[in-house]
Scaffold this motif. Structure first.
Motif, PDB file in Angstrom:
ATOM      1  N   LEU A 121       1.452  -5.699   4.613  1.00 29.01           N
ATOM      2  CA  LEU A 121       0.656  -5.113   5.056  1.00 29.01           C
ATOM      3  C   LEU A 121      -0.967  -5.737   5.331  1.00 29.01           C
ATOM      4  CD1 LEU A 121       1.565  -2.099   2.406  1.00 29.01           C
ATOM      5  CD2 LEU A 121       1.814  -2.313   4.910  1.00 29.01           C
ATOM      6  N   GLY A 122      -1.706  -5.356   5.893  1.00 27.07           N
ATOM      7  CA  GLY A 122      -2.895  -5.822   6.454  1.00 27.07           C
ATOM      8  C   GLY A 122      -3.751  -4.709   6.917  1.00 27.07           C
ATOM      9  N   GLY A 123      -5.548  -4.211   6.735  1.00 24.42           N
ATOM     10  CA  GLY A 123      -6.379  -3.704   6.581  1.00 24.42           C
ATOM     11  C   GLY A 123      -6.896  -2.878   5.783  1.00 24.42           C
ATOM     12  N   LEU A 124      -6.615  -2.108   5.980  1.00 24.26           N
ATOM     13  CA  LEU A 124      -7.958  -1.186   4.761  1.00 24.26           C
ATOM     14  C   LEU A 124      -7.442   0.525   4.558  1.00 24.26           C
ATOM     15  CD1 LEU A 124     -11.497  -1.605   7.051  1.00 24.26           C
ATOM     16  CD2 LEU A 124     -10.609  -2.830   5.431  1.00 24.26           C
ATOM     17  N   HIS A 125      -7.518   0.429   2.694  1.00 27.50           N
ATOM     18  CA  HIS A 125      -8.249  -0.863   1.976  1.00 27.50           C
ATOM     19  C   HIS A 125      -7.410  -0.660   1.284  1.00 27.50           C
ATOM     20  CE1 HIS A 125     -11.645   2.118   3.874  1.00 27.50           C
ATOM     21  NE2 HIS A 125     -12.159   0.869   3.755  1.00 27.50           N
ATOM     22  N   THR A 126      -7.368  -2.151  -0.022  1.00 27.85           N
ATOM     23  CA  THR A 126      -6.010  -2.354  -0.703  1.00 27.85           C
ATOM     24  C   THR A 126      -6.022  -1.522  -1.497  1.00 27.85           C
ATOM     25  OG1 THR A 126      -7.701  -4.402  -0.681  1.00 27.85           O
ATOM     26  CG2 THR A 126      -5.311  -4.785  -1.769  1.00 27.85           C
ATOM     27  N   HIS A 127      -7.434  -0.814  -1.943  1.00 27.18           N
ATOM     28  CA  HIS A 127      -6.505   0.367  -3.432  1.00 27.18           C
ATOM     29  C   HIS A 127      -5.949   1.733  -3.395  1.00 27.18           C
ATOM     30  CE1 HIS A 127     -10.104   1.159  -2.618  1.00 27.18           C
ATOM     31  NE2 HIS A 127     -11.600   1.895  -3.480  1.00 27.18           N
ATOM     32  N   MET A 128      -6.291   2.134  -1.815  1.00 27.71           N
ATOM     33  CA  MET A 128      -6.166   3.496  -0.681  1.00 27.71           C
ATOM     34  C   MET A 128      -5.373   3.709  -0.284  1.00 27.71           C
ATOM     35  SD  MET A 128      -9.117   5.777  -1.408  1.00 27.71           S
ATOM     36  CE  MET A 128     -10.871   5.103   0.089  1.00 27.71           C
ATOM     37  N   ALA A 153     -11.631  -3.911   1.077  1.00 27.07           N
ATOM     38  CA  ALA A 153     -12.362  -2.968   0.014  1.00 27.07           C
ATOM     39  C   ALA A 153     -13.069  -2.168  -0.280  1.00 27.07           C
ATOM     40  CB  ALA A 153     -10.995  -2.778  -1.440  1.00 27.07           C
ATOM     41  N   PHE A 154     -13.609  -1.247  -0.679  1.00 23.90           N
ATOM     42  CA  PHE A 154     -15.234  -1.081  -0.725  1.00 23.90           C
ATOM     43  C   PHE A 154     -16.071  -1.993  -1.401  1.00 23.90           C
ATOM     44  CE2 PHE A 154     -13.824   3.371  -0.993  1.00 23.90           C
ATOM     45  CZ  PHE A 154     -14.133   3.503   0.184  1.00 23.90           C
ATOM     46  N   THR A 155     -15.419  -3.097  -2.646  1.00 24.76           N
ATOM     47  CA  THR A 155     -16.012  -3.459  -3.958  1.00 24.76           C
ATOM     48  C   THR A 155     -14.798  -4.729  -3.953  1.00 24.76           C
ATOM     49  OG1 THR A 155     -15.306  -2.616  -5.447  1.00 24.76           O
ATOM     50  CG2 THR A 155     -17.545  -2.085  -4.792  1.00 24.76           C
ATOM     51  N   GLN A 156     -15.614  -5.698  -4.414  1.00 23.17           N
ATOM     52  CA  GLN A 156     -13.932  -6.625  -4.626  1.00 23.17           C
ATOM     53  C   GLN A 156     -13.231  -6.620  -5.815  1.00 23.17           C
ATOM     54  OE1 GLN A 156     -13.891  -9.757  -3.343  1.00 23.17           O
ATOM     55  NE2 GLN A 156     -12.738 -10.784  -4.469  1.00 23.17           N
ATOM     56  N   GLU A 157     -14.100  -5.593  -7.211  1.00 21.67           N
ATOM     57  CA  GLU A 157     -12.965  -5.029  -7.991  1.00 21.67           C
ATOM     58  C   GLU A 157     -12.323  -4.122  -7.164  1.00 21.67           C
ATOM     59  OE1 GLU A 157     -15.481  -3.008 -10.613  1.00 21.67           O
ATOM     60  OE2 GLU A 157     -14.356  -2.403 -12.283  1.00 21.67           O
ATOM     61  N   ASP A 158     -12.444  -3.189  -6.313  1.00 24.27           N
ATOM     62  CA  ASP A 158     -11.580  -2.682  -5.882  1.00 24.27           C
ATOM     63  C   ASP A 158     -10.666  -3.409  -5.386  1.00 24.27           C
ATOM     64  OD1 ASP A 158     -13.102  -0.398  -6.673  1.00 24.27           O
ATOM     65  OD2 ASP A 158     -14.129  -0.078  -4.838  1.00 24.27           O
ATOM     66  N   HIS A 159     -10.625  -4.336  -4.950  1.00 27.38           N
ATOM     67  CA  HIS A 159      -9.415  -5.232  -4.061  1.00 27.38           C
ATOM     68  C   HIS A 159      -8.980  -5.410  -4.894  1.00 27.38           C
ATOM     69  CE1 HIS A 159      -8.441  -7.900  -0.975  1.00 27.38           C
ATOM     70  NE2 HIS A 159      -8.264  -8.741  -1.770  1.00 27.38           N
ATOM     71  N   GLU A 160      -9.318  -6.623  -5.965  1.00 26.83           N
ATOM     72  CA  GLU A 160      -8.541  -7.936  -6.421  1.00 26.83           C
ATOM     73  C   GLU A 160      -7.115  -6.510  -7.517  1.00 26.83           C
ATOM     74  OE1 GLU A 160     -11.345 -10.122  -8.712  1.00 26.83           O
ATOM     75  OE2 GLU A 160     -12.007 -11.300  -7.321  1.00 26.83           O
ATOM     76  N   GLN A 161      -7.850  -5.488  -7.662  1.00 31.98           N
ATOM     77  CA  GLN A 161      -7.486  -4.465  -8.987  1.00 31.98           C
ATOM     78  C   GLN A 161      -6.155  -3.755  -7.742  1.00 31.98           C
ATOM     79  OE1 GLN A 161      -9.780  -0.974 -10.289  1.00 31.98           O
ATOM     80  NE2 GLN A 161      -9.841  -2.873 -11.917  1.00 31.98           N
TER      81      GLN A 161
END
Ligand code: ZN
Length: 185
Positions: A121-128, A153-161
């Motif tokens: 998987l690649g692309g947008l968004h990590t958390h959605m 993702a929208f933010t680094q936090e969204d991405h990491e979570q």
């Protein structure tokens, strides 16, 4: 990596430069380009999982407003990642690439009917959308690899979570694009 396929999620004009633009998404474009080129070279199927909304879709009405409306420029894959004739495009109307789409039968038909076993998987968004697509892949028994420098993702936090959740809940293997490419050949 058994019978892999690349799934590029929502790398569409509206998410990268349009209505729901997130500036940080541009940093994954060169990584995804490398991944896609390497996949094509090694006969790994490349599938684009793309939002193609009707204006009355719940996600549009209830949450995000107009974005990636079917048939508009905003719903097209960004020019940098333009699909080739051999790639597959599967339209979706909510977060998961599997939900009421032809993605699962497509995956099962590849590799001469043996079917894809591993989704990358690649692309947008990590958390959605990546997360919901991973959920449905997991429910159906696919192995999951997430390109950590190929999702955003929208933010680094969204991405990491998001990454942490994918690893903890769906046993996703989190790898760099370069590590993934090495396993193709
Ligand atoms: Zn959407």
């Amino acid at each position: 990596m058994e019978n892999p396929a690349i799934i590029v999620v929502d790398m569409l004009n509206d998410f990268v430069t349009g209505k729901l633009e997130v500036k940080r998404t541009k940093y994954i474009i060169p990584n995804l380009q490398r991944l896609i080129v390497a996949a094509r070279k090694n006969d790994v199927p490349v599938i684009y999982s793309n939002d193609a909304h009707y204006p009355q879709d719940p996600e549009v009405v209830e949450k995000w407003g107009d974005h990636a409306i079917k048939g508009t420029k905003g719903a097209e894959v960004i020019p940098e990642l333009k699909p080739s004739e051999k790639d597959y495009l599967v339209e979706k109307r909510t977060y998961s690439g599997f939900y009421e789409t032809g993605l699962d039968p497509l995956l099962r038909s590849l590799y001469k009917g043996e079917g894809v076993k591993t989704v990358v998987l690649g692309g947008l968004h990590t958390h959605m959308c990546v997360r919901h697509t991973a959920a449905d892949a997991f429910f159906r028994g696919y192995h999951i690899i997430v390109a950590k420098d190929g999702v955003e993702a929208f933010t680094q936090e969204d991405h990491e979570q998001g990454l942490k959740y994918l690893e903890n809940v769906y046993n996703a293997k989190i790898m760099t694009v370069d590590e993934i490419i090495t396993e193709f050949s």
